[in-house]
Design a protein around this motif. Structure first.
Motif, short mmCIF file in Angstrom:
data_model
loop_
_atom_site.label_atom_id
_atom_site.label_comp_id
_atom_site.label_asym_id
_atom_site.label_seq_id
_atom_site.Cartn_x
_atom_site.Cartn_y
_atom_site.Cartn_z
N THR A 149 46.28 41.74 34.61
CA THR A 149 45.18 42.33 35.35
C THR A 149 45.76 43.31 36.36
O THR A 149 46.96 43.45 36.49
CB THR A 149 44.37 41.25 36.08
OG1 THR A 149 45.23 40.62 37.03
CG2 THR A 149 43.82 40.22 35.12
N MET B 55 44.59 43.49 42.86
CA MET B 55 43.33 42.78 43.03
C MET B 55 43.53 41.27 42.99
O MET B 55 44.56 40.78 42.57
CB MET B 55 42.37 43.18 41.91
CG MET B 55 42.12 44.67 41.79
SD MET B 55 41.17 45.33 43.13
CE MET B 55 39.55 45.08 42.48
N GLU C 139 42.09 38.14 41.03
CA GLU C 139 41.35 37.88 39.80
C GLU C 139 40.63 36.55 39.95
O GLU C 139 41.24 35.54 40.32
CB GLU C 139 42.30 37.82 38.61
CG GLU C 139 41.58 37.51 37.32
CD GLU C 139 42.52 37.35 36.14
OE1 GLU C 139 42.03 36.92 35.09
OE2 GLU C 139 43.72 37.63 36.27
N GLU D 188 37.43 41.03 39.22
CA GLU D 188 38.57 41.38 40.06
C GLU D 188 38.00 41.89 41.38
O GLU D 188 37.11 42.74 41.39
CB GLU D 188 39.44 42.43 39.39
CG GLU D 188 40.16 41.90 38.17
CD GLU D 188 41.03 42.93 37.50
OE1 GLU D 188 40.81 44.14 37.71
OE2 GLU D 188 41.92 42.53 36.75
N GLU E 79 35.30 46.38 42.67
CA GLU E 79 35.12 45.16 41.91
C GLU E 79 34.97 45.51 40.44
O GLU E 79 34.34 46.49 40.09
CB GLU E 79 33.87 44.45 42.41
CG GLU E 79 33.61 43.13 41.78
CD GLU E 79 32.41 42.46 42.42
OE1 GLU E 79 31.59 41.98 41.66
OE2 GLU E 79 32.29 42.47 43.64
N ARG F 153 35.09 36.83 34.19
CA ARG F 153 36.06 37.13 35.24
C ARG F 153 35.60 38.33 36.04
O ARG F 153 34.84 39.17 35.55
CB ARG F 153 37.44 37.38 34.66
CG ARG F 153 37.53 38.59 33.74
CD ARG F 153 38.89 38.76 33.10
NE ARG F 153 39.85 39.40 33.95
CZ ARG F 153 39.96 40.71 34.13
NH1 ARG F 153 39.14 41.53 33.52
NH2 ARG F 153 40.88 41.20 34.92
#
Length: 94
Positions: A13, A17, A19, A36, A2, A34
């Motif tokens: 990004t 992952m 997002e 991920e 994470e 934010r």
């Protein structure tokens, strides 16, 4: 795995992952703009909601809509790598 960020997203990004973007008062409640999250952690939207409420207990009492890839979602949905989930606080406008 994470990743957290307190800065708004202005670029690509990690494509492996999911997002999650927080907006308005949800940024203040969670302290992040934010995160991920690995798709292995949350395979669907219901699992993601549960995980986020565990990770950020401040969300338990919060009201918010959920958008996946810029489309508001009310039910469950399978999530995979590269999806963008936005938590949107209530708002009004004219």
């Amino acid at each position: 795995m994470e990743k957290n960020s307190t800065n708004p997203v202005n670029g690509a990004t990690d494509p492996s992952m999911i997002e999650v973007r927080f907006y308005g008062p949800l940024v203040e409640r969670t302290g992040v703009a934010r995160v991920e999250i690995s798709p292995d952690r949350c395979g669907d939207l219901d699992g993601l909601r549960a995980y986020l409420r565990t990770r950020f207990p401040e969300l338990e009492a919060a009201q918010f809509a959920v958008a996946v890839d810029e489309e508001i979602r009310h039910g469950n949905l399978s999530l995979g790598a590269g999806r963008v989930v936005a938590l949107l606080p209530p708002f009004s406008g004219g």
